[in-house]
Design a protein around this motif. Structure first.
Motif, PDB file in Angstrom:
ATOM      1  N   UNK A 180      45.524 -18.119 -51.936  1.00  0.00           N
ATOM      2  CA  UNK A 180      45.303 -16.950 -52.110  1.00  0.00           C
ATOM      3  C   UNK A 180      45.476 -16.076 -53.266  1.00  0.00           C
ATOM      4  N   UNK A 181      45.957 -16.894 -54.347  1.00  0.00           N
ATOM      5  CA  UNK A 181      46.337 -16.176 -55.681  1.00  0.00           C
ATOM      6  C   UNK A 181      45.481 -16.943 -56.638  1.00  0.00           C
ATOM      7  N   UNK A 182      45.155 -16.592 -57.386  1.00  0.00           N
ATOM      8  CA  UNK A 182      43.752 -16.941 -58.519  1.00  0.00           C
ATOM      9  C   UNK A 182      45.111 -17.769 -59.482  1.00  0.00           C
ATOM     10  N   UNK A 183      44.224 -19.033 -60.064  1.00  0.00           N
ATOM     11  CA  UNK A 183      44.920 -20.088 -60.381  1.00  0.00           C
ATOM     12  C   UNK A 183      45.453 -19.446 -61.931  1.00  0.00           C
ATOM     13  N   UNK A 184      44.317 -18.477 -61.852  1.00  0.00           N
ATOM     14  CA  UNK A 184      44.528 -19.086 -63.564  1.00  0.00           C
ATOM     15  C   UNK A 184      45.491 -18.029 -64.137  1.00  0.00           C
ATOM     16  N   UNK A 185      45.974 -17.009 -62.728  1.00  0.00           N
ATOM     17  CA  UNK A 185      46.563 -15.977 -63.475  1.00  0.00           C
ATOM     18  C   UNK A 185      48.407 -16.981 -63.460  1.00  0.00           C
ATOM     19  N   UNK A 186      48.748 -17.976 -62.335  1.00  0.00           N
ATOM     20  CA  UNK A 186      49.306 -18.692 -62.690  1.00  0.00           C
ATOM     21  C   UNK A 186      49.544 -19.746 -63.522  1.00  0.00           C
ATOM     22  N   UNK A 187      48.318 -20.134 -64.410  1.00  0.00           N
ATOM     23  CA  UNK A 187      48.820 -21.198 -65.306  1.00  0.00           C
ATOM     24  C   UNK A 187      48.749 -20.208 -66.519  1.00  0.00           C
ATOM     25  N   UNK A 188      48.214 -18.559 -66.661  1.00  0.00           N
ATOM     26  CA  UNK A 188      48.954 -18.115 -67.368  1.00  0.00           C
ATOM     27  C   UNK A 188      50.146 -17.321 -68.011  1.00  0.00           C
ATOM     28  N   UNK A 189      50.523 -17.336 -66.603  1.00  0.00           N
ATOM     29  CA  UNK A 189      52.214 -17.253 -66.145  1.00  0.00           C
ATOM     30  C   UNK A 189      52.883 -18.645 -66.211  1.00  0.00           C
ATOM     31  N   UNK A 190      52.463 -19.672 -66.089  1.00  0.00           N
ATOM     32  CA  UNK A 190      53.207 -21.024 -66.892  1.00  0.00           C
ATOM     33  C   UNK A 190      53.634 -21.214 -67.839  1.00  0.00           C
ATOM     34  N   UNK A 191      52.334 -20.844 -69.164  1.00  0.00           N
ATOM     35  CA  UNK A 191      52.179 -20.971 -70.235  1.00  0.00           C
ATOM     36  C   UNK A 191      52.708 -19.862 -70.946  1.00  0.00           C
ATOM     37  N   UNK A 192      53.317 -18.154 -70.283  1.00  0.00           N
ATOM     38  CA  UNK A 192      54.701 -18.107 -70.912  1.00  0.00           C
ATOM     39  C   UNK A 192      55.625 -18.242 -70.896  1.00  0.00           C
ATOM     40  N   UNK A 193      56.223 -18.865 -69.759  1.00  0.00           N
ATOM     41  CA  UNK A 193      57.820 -19.335 -69.231  1.00  0.00           C
ATOM     42  C   UNK A 193      58.116 -20.439 -69.802  1.00  0.00           C
ATOM     43  N   UNK A 194      56.627 -20.754 -70.728  1.00  0.00           N
ATOM     44  CA  UNK A 194      57.227 -22.565 -71.363  1.00  0.00           C
ATOM     45  C   UNK A 194      57.212 -22.237 -73.097  1.00  0.00           C
ATOM     46  N   UNK A 195      56.484 -20.944 -73.178  1.00  0.00           N
ATOM     47  CA  UNK A 195      56.410 -20.374 -74.563  1.00  0.00           C
ATOM     48  C   UNK A 195      57.786 -20.058 -74.652  1.00  0.00           C
ATOM     49  N   UNK A 196      58.617 -19.285 -73.736  1.00  0.00           N
ATOM     50  CA  UNK A 196      59.423 -18.798 -74.312  1.00  0.00           C
ATOM     51  C   UNK A 196      60.572 -19.355 -73.579  1.00  0.00           C
ATOM     52  N   UNK A 197      60.778 -20.260 -73.279  1.00  0.00           N
ATOM     53  CA  UNK A 197      61.784 -21.567 -73.666  1.00  0.00           C
ATOM     54  C   UNK A 197      61.471 -22.105 -75.441  1.00  0.00           C
ATOM     55  N   UNK A 198      60.140 -22.085 -75.163  1.00  0.00           N
ATOM     56  CA  UNK A 198      60.311 -22.517 -76.886  1.00  0.00           C
ATOM     57  C   UNK A 198      60.942 -21.639 -77.470  1.00  0.00           C
ATOM     58  N   UNK A 199      60.344 -20.292 -77.379  1.00  0.00           N
ATOM     59  CA  UNK A 199      60.998 -19.287 -78.334  1.00  0.00           C
ATOM     60  C   UNK A 199      62.423 -19.111 -78.719  1.00  0.00           C
ATOM     61  N   UNK A 200      62.757 -19.302 -76.801  1.00  0.00           N
ATOM     62  CA  UNK A 200      64.742 -18.772 -77.412  1.00  0.00           C
ATOM     63  C   UNK A 200      65.199 -19.854 -76.586  1.00  0.00           C
ATOM     64  N   UNK A 201      64.606 -20.684 -76.505  1.00  0.00           N
ATOM     65  CA  UNK A 201      65.996 -22.316 -76.182  1.00  0.00           C
ATOM     66  C   UNK A 201      66.387 -22.063 -74.879  1.00  0.00           C
ATOM     67  N   UNK A 202      67.016 -22.644 -74.382  1.00  0.00           N
ATOM     68  CA  UNK A 202      67.864 -23.110 -73.080  1.00  0.00           C
ATOM     69  C   UNK A 202      69.293 -21.809 -73.064  1.00  0.00           C
ATOM     70  N   UNK A 203      70.055 -22.158 -72.438  1.00  0.00           N
ATOM     71  CA  UNK A 203      70.915 -21.595 -72.707  1.00  0.00           C
ATOM     72  C   UNK A 203      72.316 -22.806 -72.105  1.00  0.00           C
TER      73      UNK A 203
END
Length: 947
Positions: free
Chosen positions: A352-375
């Protein structure tokens, strides 16, 4: 819900105020770097004149030796047109050699080998077995014979036989939901490299393989100078060297495998490939090619993957599953090979969820981890996980992941048997900055995305049946056996009987019984709290209640939310698990013994203080419903739902097994009150018994449990199981569950036996080893080795608390479904008639079963499982100390009588999951009523009606 086995982290945990004051006894965890120092596998090594590299590790905890032979040949060495050759040869090398003709499983079974198998990967082929110490000579003879004396035993019949088995192994994988994704991944991401095709190969290449082709393949790759032999266990180098020289020293060296040139490919631009399959939910799989395991970036990338989607508290879990609730399952990590790797990020989208929306959020999460690094805390928890996994795995000397594997893989891939420890040391000291830099370097490159959506699977060449020209002529005589030149296999000296660990019993002050055994091989405590509940305790009109309750227990207490619980487990190095069988419900905790106090604090909070938070209920309800839908796309899931109503009939509690993950309508309607009602009725101390295997003394374990559970009391009325209706099996028939486009059919055949589950069933269970339970059993040998219609078939008794059904399971190629049922009927009929168990079969089973006991109970987990089974079956705690004499007293007549009293070849009911258009015509001539039902019809608790 994820379950992890981890070792200590860097912080103590603030726990629920509701816990008894005496339970606040956390101890400071040992630093990860200190734990790494304790992980060691001392070894000695030598090399024979012919180039065979030998590594020996001494471990005297049990009188067993792991024998592991690794060849430097895998699918990456295969030229175009010969894909699948390495894996095909893995199978061929189990079919006997010049001086040990016949199936290799026969002499291995006779000596009591355990963990014996072989595997093929992109990088290597390996063979392994763990044998009693007196059988080491025979194991070395067998391994050396297939290394140096194999080709005379391979003829066209053997090639055709194993080609058919491999092709059905391939069909079995293809037949699963998402089963075609990996082909597309390798083709699109790694095409043009040595890693660009699947290990199992293509049907066309397997069909085209000639006898000369495979013999030349062997000559090119399987010499001693292309192999590593590891011996781990009750042996030392001084003893091992003359034995290895004796059996391997005269084998001539051959060509050395040439390492292919491999560079990490980069896609010209990001690409998305759309696929359709008969799946329950859309899958997003995003992949990058990355360096192999010897690259300096390998460990930082591995840590990046765990932070992103490997830990239970990962970024993807927290954001997509817990917060957004747009995915029901996520993961990330590296598949590491020798010369390159595949970094993958995966999400199963909530229906019921748009897969493209999930793909976009996935990209954002990966990008955030690359930009800020892990704790630093995330990196520390990943390091803890890695060290813990290795320590736990090193309790075994062999098998798929024990000490022999660690030593052999390090030597083959990295030229260093201790490479595993270097990896752990690097993991323990890797910094967030290094992890961030590796992610930025490799994961900002173009990616491959494969999205698999629900729909009709497109036709594909690999699903085709074996061409007529490639099928062996049934009943064709094999070539004259090759005359061996090395003499008979070595005899095996007397193998001592098992000394099972002493089992002690005591009780907490509230009456909960503790069943305990001491094992000191690793500093780990494993504990299971077993409740007298199980699937039969599920409310008949609310099937799926128990599954939802169990999934929620470690996803929130009255003071800790799901993320905090996950993080706490990871810092302590504890795993908390839940599960159920037909008759029992289980809550488990495993932890490094130095951290046992903190782990039990957390475990007690989870057991005693569940929150059943409304938001978590809705999230996990959606996950459970998606899982139920997935069952209805899986051959095994469909078969498991269709069979119980035919076997148990209406009113018997075991018919609830037909609900699988639950009745979707009931799960949708469950309320928070329903969940608490089940919890209070069944997860309570008067239903519980605790089983423990630990290196710590019973007095210490009991005190720790008493402090956290001694004052636990049940609330309200305990649940009761109503076995008022006996099983009522339907008349023999075939229920065909239509699953279109299936290249294989899954056959289940079952009947309810008259056996009394309260009695000792050792005799009929032992007799079944010859019919259905082992690799060498008649059903498997007929369908796999003789007919080549299946990758494997099994049959056995399901020893429940109140019933003993017998079930045969056989996945077979679709065009041989009807013939396979006839073959099963023939084998069962013969076994229960004029061709009962033979003296040869009896001797093999008694020898093998008695001699394998030391290897069978090598690990603490195996001991823990045996303790629970003995208790459930009302066996004495020292049952395995006395079982050898019971086996040796068995006779052919006794076993035949037991089988014939238990089984009737005319009473089987059949469930077939397959493509009805192709399969039904094959079934109509079998003389049984055939009922075709759609897959959707088994979604509810009633499944096919017991007419």
């Amino acid at each position: 819900m994820k379950s992890f086995l981890m070792l200590c982290g860097a912080a103590t945990i603030a726990l629920a105020a509701a816990m008894p004051a005496a339970a606040q006894q956390t101890s400071k965890p040992v630093p990860v770097a200190e734990l790494v120092k304790r992980v060691d596998i001392p070894y000695e090594e030598f090399t024979l004149k012919n180039g065979l590299r030998v590594i020996v590790h001494t471990d005297r905890k049990a009188p067993i030796v792991a024998v592991s032979t690794w060849y430097d040949v895998g699918s990456k060495h295969e030229p175009k047109g010969k894909t699948g050759f390495a894996h095909l040869f893995e199978h061929l090398m189990f079919n006997g050699s010049e001086n040990a003709p016949g199936d290799f499983f026969e002499p291995l079974k006779q000596v009591g080998a355990t963990d014996f198998n072989g595997t093929t990967s992109f990088d290597r082929t390996n063979y392994f077995e763990t044998v009693p110490r007196p059988a080491l000579d025979r194991a070395l003879f067998l391994e050396s014979d297939r290394m140096g004396y194999l080709l005379g035993a391979i003829d066209q019949a053997v090639l055709d036989e194993q080609r058919g088995v491999v092709q059905n192994e391939k069909r079995q994988g293809d037949n699963q939901p998402y089963g075609l994704v990996y082909y597309k991944l390798l083709e699109e991401l790694l095409g043009g490299t040595a890693y660009g095709h699947n290990v199992i190969g293509s049907m066309a290449d397997l069909d085209a393989a000639s006898l000369d082709d495979v013999k030349n393949w062997f000559r090119s790759h399987y010499g001693p100078n292309n192999a590593i032999l590891v011996l781990a266990g009750d042996v030392d180098a001084k003893t091992a060297r003359p034995l290895v020289e004796k059996y391997f020293g005269k084998i001539a060296a051959g060509p050395k495998s040439v390492l292919p040139t491999v560079t990490v490919p980069t896609l010209p631009q990001s690409k998305t490939v759309m696929m359709k399959d008969r799946v329950a939910a859309t899958m997003i799989l995003r992949s990058w090619a990355v360096p192999g395991l010897n690259d300096p970036d390998s460990v930082p990338l591995d840590v990046f993957g765990d932070v992103l989607g490997g830990l239970a508290s990962s970024r993807l879990d927290n954001e997509l599953v817990r917060k957004d609730k747009s995915a029901v399952q996520v993961s990330a990590g590296i598949q590491s090979m020798s010369q390159l790797g595949i970094f993958q990020v995966q999400a199963i989208v909530k229906p019921g969820v748009d897969a493209n929306v999930v793909a976009k959020r996935l990209d954002e999460i990966v990008a955030d981890l690359i930009a800020k690094g892990p704790t630093a805390d995330e990196v520390q928890r990943v390091a803890t996980t890695a060290v813990s996994s290795r320590i736990s795995g090193l309790e075994s000397v062999g098998g798929f992941g024990g000490k022999a594997v660690a030593l052999a893989s390090g030597e083959l891939y990295s030229g260093d048997p201790a490479f595993f420890k270097k990896q752990l040391e690097e993991t323990a000291k890797v910094t967030p900055a290094q992890v961030q830099a590796a992610g930025k370097k490799w994961l900002t490159r173009p990616s491959l995305t494969i999205m698999v959506e629900p729909g009709t699977r497109e036709a594909y060449q690999e699903a085709a049946a074996v061409p007529a020209a490639a099928k062996p002529a049934e009943g064709a005589a094999k070539a004259e056996p090759f005359k061996g030149t090395r003499g008979a296999m070595p005899d095996v000296a007397q193998i001592g009987d098992l000394d099972f660990p002493n089992v002690e019993r005591t009780k907490l002050s509230n009456g909960v019984e503790i069943v305990y055994a001491n094992r000191t091989a690793v500093p780990v405590t494993q504990m299971v709290m077993s409740f007298d509940a199980g699937v039969v305790a599920d409310p008949a009109n609310k099937l799926g209640t128990q599954n939802l309750v169990l999934s929620l227990l470690d996803e929130g207490t009255t003071t800790l939310d799901s993320t905090k619980i996950a993080e706490a487990r990871e810092r302590l190095g504890a795993s908390i698990s839940t599960g159920s069988s037909a008759d029992r419900t289980y809550l488990g905790v495993t932890a490094p013994s130095p951290n046992l106090g903190g782990a039990l604090d957390l475990f007690a909070d989870v057991v005693r203080n569940p929150a059943f938070a409304p938001d978590e209920i809705e999230r996990l309800r959606a996950t459970q419903l998606t899982g139920i839908a997935a069952e209805l796309t899986s051959p095994q899931g469909l078969a498991n739902r269709a069979l119980p109503p035919l076997l148990y009939g209406p009113g018997n509690p075991y018919v609830k097994l037909a609900a699988g993950g639950g009745d979707p309508a009931a799960v949708k309607a469950l309320t928070r009150d329903d969940l608490f009602a089940f919890y209070r009725a069944w997860i309570r101390p008067d239903k519980a018994k605790v089983f423990v295997v630990s290196d710590r003394p019973l007095s210490e374990v009991k005190a720790a449990l008493e402090a956290r559970f001694g004052n636990w009391q049940g609330t309200g009325t305990a649940g009761t199981k109503a076995f008022t209706v006996a099983p009522q099996q339907v008349a023999p028939r075939i229920v065909l569950v239509d699953r279109p486009d299936s290249p294989q059919s899954l056959i289940l055949a079952a009947q309810m036996t008259p056996l009394d589950p309260a009695s000792e069933l050792l005799v009929p269970v032992t007799a079944n080893q010859a019919l259905g339970a082992g690799f060498l059993a008649r059903i498997n040998m007929e369908l796999r080795e003789n007919k080549h219609w299946s990758y494997g078939a099994r049959g056995g008794y399901d020893w429940l608390e109140k019933a003993v059904p017998y079930t045969i399971a056989a996945p077979v190629q679709a065009d041989r479904t009807g013939d396979s049922i006839k073959a099963i009927q023939q084998q069962v009929g013969d076994f229960l008639g004029a061709k009962g168990i033979t003296q040869v079969e009896l001797t093999r089973e008694i020898n093998g079963t008695t001699r394998e006991l030391a290897g069978r109970f090598e690990t603490s987990g195996a001991v823990l499982s045996a303790m629970q089974q003995n208790d459930l079956r009302k066996r004495p705690d020292n049952f395995y100390d006395t079982v050898t004499q019971k086996y040796r007293g068995m006779t052919v007549a006794q076993l035949d009588a037991a089988s014939r009293a238990a089984l009737d070849p005319k009473k089987f009911v059949w469930v077939v999951v397959g493509d009805a258009a192709k399969v039904k015509p094959q079934l109509d001539s079998l003389g049984l009523p055939v009922e075709v039902v759609p897959a959707a019809s088994v979604a509810g608790p009633s499944a096919p009606a017991a007419k």
